[in-house]
Design a protein around this motif. Structure first.
Motif, PDB file in Angstrom:
ATOM      1  N   GLU A 184      53.318  56.546  49.610  1.00  0.00           N
ATOM      2  CA  GLU A 184      52.474  56.141  48.484  1.00  0.00           C
ATOM      3  C   GLU A 184      51.826  57.378  47.893  1.00  0.00           C
TER       4      GLU A 184
ATOM      5  N   GLU B 278      52.586  47.151  56.301  1.00  0.00           N
ATOM      6  CA  GLU B 278      53.631  46.527  55.479  1.00  0.00           C
ATOM      7  C   GLU B 278      55.066  46.727  55.982  1.00  0.00           C
TER       8      GLU B 278
ATOM      9  N   SER C 118      51.129  56.030  33.284  1.00  0.00           N
ATOM     10  CA  SER C 118      50.135  55.305  34.094  1.00  0.00           C
ATOM     11  C   SER C 118      48.741  55.895  33.935  1.00  0.00           C
TER      12      SER C 118
ATOM     13  N   PHE D 175      45.636  53.693  32.774  1.00  0.00           N
ATOM     14  CA  PHE D 175      44.423  53.502  33.569  1.00  0.00           C
ATOM     15  C   PHE D 175      43.168  53.964  32.824  1.00  0.00           C
TER      16      PHE D 175
ATOM     17  N   GLU E 203      38.816  46.576  32.869  1.00  0.00           N
ATOM     18  CA  GLU E 203      38.317  46.285  34.209  1.00  0.00           C
ATOM     19  C   GLU E 203      36.824  45.943  34.239  1.00  0.00           C
TER      20      GLU E 203
ATOM     21  N   ARG F  20      53.163  41.391  40.833  1.00  0.00           N
ATOM     22  CA  ARG F  20      52.064  41.939  41.614  1.00  0.00           C
ATOM     23  C   ARG F  20      50.742  41.359  41.109  1.00  0.00           C
TER      24      ARG F  20
ATOM     25  N   GLU G  96      46.228  41.409  41.757  1.00  0.00           N
ATOM     26  CA  GLU G  96      45.041  41.902  42.467  1.00  0.00           C
ATOM     27  C   GLU G  96      43.944  40.870  42.283  1.00  0.00           C
TER      28      GLU G  96
ATOM     29  N   GLU H 123      37.819  45.345  44.165  1.00  0.00           N
ATOM     30  CA  GLU H 123      39.179  44.873  44.420  1.00  0.00           C
ATOM     31  C   GLU H 123      39.217  44.344  45.834  1.00  0.00           C
TER      32      GLU H 123
ATOM     33  N   ASN I 186      45.522  42.644  47.208  1.00  0.00           N
ATOM     34  CA  ASN I 186      46.655  43.119  46.423  1.00  0.00           C
ATOM     35  C   ASN I 186      47.897  42.435  46.969  1.00  0.00           C
TER      36      ASN I 186
ATOM     37  N   TYR J 155      52.139  40.805  46.396  1.00  0.00           N
ATOM     38  CA  TYR J 155      53.428  40.964  45.720  1.00  0.00           C
ATOM     39  C   TYR J 155      54.353  39.781  45.957  1.00  0.00           C
TER      40      TYR J 155
END
Lengths: 338, 186
Positions: free
Chosen positions: A50, A77, A201, A205, A213, A247, A249, A256, A259, A261
């Motif tokens: 990640e 995961e 991205s 964001f 948000e 996905r 959230e 948050e 999360n 999927y």
């Protein structure tokens, strides 16, 4: 030292008891729904690739002194999906996870408790309902007060897709800004800084965190935000439209909480995403990562369509006890120990 | 150039040729995303506030400002008057620049006045300040519903904050001016 706090601060003591009760309720919820609890390793041979998470790295030795790299999990995961491939349809794990270089602040600690679960045969949209059911069960109230704000739990929780959220709060059709050039001009036109090396991205964001948000935090009920642009798919399946990923959230008063999927189960696509992420990690951090081939093999073997989600348990306890800071629900924090 | 990670409240930035004062900032790490810094900025010339988010590794231009220790004297509603104790020079600051701060101004308090090209932009309060409690209910029963055993009390500035039940009228307490919360007995 916090053990003295425990003696002098009855609220901290009460919160730790509520924390223990929450653990029990979570286990009861899954056990009665015929899930099997797993406790897969916290130290593993390969870290999740990640790009935005830093790993705790260690070294393991056998009795001959042979050394191997070892990493603490950022989430269970990969191991849990191997268990799915092994034929378990409903599994959960509640354990510590580790993310290095996270901020040491009111809502983060590098070591934290994560609940992760998978269910074969349901979609990510159905999974949102399960998350809602679990939390209503744990919190057990029609409405609650969190940091002086009333949150309504009984009415349906807000479920809004990313595209709808952009439409509603920024008055823009996100479909028109899904490519590099259009998003770049949008961000520039709106006055955001544009720097070399930034990606789609990043601009997404900058706008999302400023204009969208904060609006979600104003809702007086929990909010599921779903259908993220495919650039943010992580380990989620891309939808048939080819633009968005399965996905979601869960946002709660701006925090948050979860999360989830619709899981990506295509081995080749997964391998490709891993390679891309490994390249990104190498570019950003100069770290070489090895791929967990065993995980790719598990996917090739075949896992039935399923959905999975990870939920921050410390944050759930914060909501339950109306705590602003994780320190009110967890006694040993990095920011105190180091 | 500096990293946006180094900013704090009252930092002055130059962005696209304009000068802005950082009035609020927050580090945010969206799930699966990289790190960002969300800010609220006030244009020095326009007085207009805007919100902007930066990537946490971005370079920004931090502008050097003048910081001068001054003492708060009094206000006449709109204008707050401060004095430099070494030169006796006085300066008036409009209430609109003192949002979230005027509640903690008491006569004689030393603050840092921040100026850019001799225009006052903002003030910085000492982090911890002692105030006298001018009004508080006796501590019989408080708000115990949330587990926080506290009650309301009025500071000598007229501002109301929450204090523990044992605090009495006439006592002095220390307040964190950043969070607006009670710290301890003075």
């Amino acid at each position: 030292m916090r053990w003295q706090d425990l003696k002098n601060n009855p609220r901290l003591k009460e919160n730790l008891i509520k924390r223990a009760e929450t653990f029990k309720k979570i286990r009861y919820f899954f056990d009665t729904a015929n899930f099997v609890e797993m406790d897969t390793p916290l130290a593993v041979r390969y870290g999740n690739p990640e790009p935005n998470l830093d790993l705790f790295k260690t070294e393991i030795q056998n009795e001959k002194g042979e050394k191997f790299k070892s990493f603490l999990i950022t989430s269970p995961e990969l191991s849990l999906k191997k268990i799915l491939a092994g034929g378990f349809p409903k599994i959960y794990q509640m354990s510590k996870c580790f993310r290095n270089r996270e901020p040491w602040n009111a809502t983060h600690n590098p070591e934290f408790t994560l609940l992760e679960w998978y269910e074969v045969g349901i979609t990510y949209l159905e999974l949102m309902e399960r998350v809602e059911g679990l939390l209503k069960d744990i919190l057990g109230k029609e409405k609650m007060i969190y940091q002086k704000k009333e949150i309504h739990l009984s009415s349906p929780w807000l479920k809004i897709s990313m595209r709808e959220a952009w439409q509603k709060y920024a008055l823009l059709d996100l479909n028109n800004y899904l490519n590099f050039d259009t998003m770049r001009s949008l961000a520039k036109e709106k006055g955001y800084t544009i720097n070399e090396g930034e990606t789609w991205s990043d601009w997404f964001f900058k706008i999302f965190l400023t204009e969208i948000e904060p609006q979600l935090a104003k809702e007086n009920r929990p909010v599921f935000l779903y259908d993220y642009p495919k650039e943010m798919a992580a380990l989620a399946k891309v939808k048939e439209d080819g633009l968005y990923a399965e996905r979601f959230e869960l946002y709660w008063s701006g925090m948050e909480l979860a999360n989830g999927y619709g899981e990506l189960l295509n081995a080749e696509e997964q391998e490709e995403r891993f390679k891309k992420e490994e390249a990104e990690i190498f570019k950003e951090k100069g770290e070489e990562r090895e791929m967990d081939q065993d995980f790719i093999n598990a996917l090739s073997e075949g896992i039935a369509p399923c959905a999975g989600v990870a939920l921050g348990v410390d944050r759930v306890v914060m909501l339950l006890t109306d705590s602003k800071d994780i320190a009110e629900v967890a006694p040993f924090l990095a920011r105190e120990m180091y | 150039m500096a990293s946006i990670n180094e900013i704090s409240k009252e930092t002055i930035l130059r962005l696209n040729g304009e000068i802005y004062l950082v009035t609020e900032f927050q580090h945010v790490n969206p799930g699966k995303g990289s790190a960002f810094v969300r800010t609220r900025l006030r244009g020095i010339k326009t007085g207009k506030t805007m919100e902007l988010t930066f990537k946490s590794n971005e370079s920004v231009e931090i502008v050097e400002v003048e910081r001068r220790k001054m003492q708060y004297l009094y206000n006449n509603g709109e204008m707050y008057t401060f004095m430099d104790n070494s030169t006796y020079e006085q300066l008036e600051i409009n209430v609109s620049l003192l949002e979230g701060k005027k509640e903690f101004l008491k006569e004689g308090l030393d603050v840092m006045v921040i100026k850019f090209e001799s225009i006052p932009l903002s003030i910085q309060l000492p982090n911890k300040v002692a105030y006298k409690i001018i009004q508080a209910e006796p501590g019989v029963k408080g708000d115990t519903a949330s587990g926080n055993v506290s009650k309301e009390a009025t500071l000598e500035t007229g501002h109301i904050i929450r204090v523990p039940l044992f605090i009495k009228e006439g006592e002095e307490i220390i307040v964190n001016t950043e969070t607006g919360e009670y710290v301890e007995r003075a």
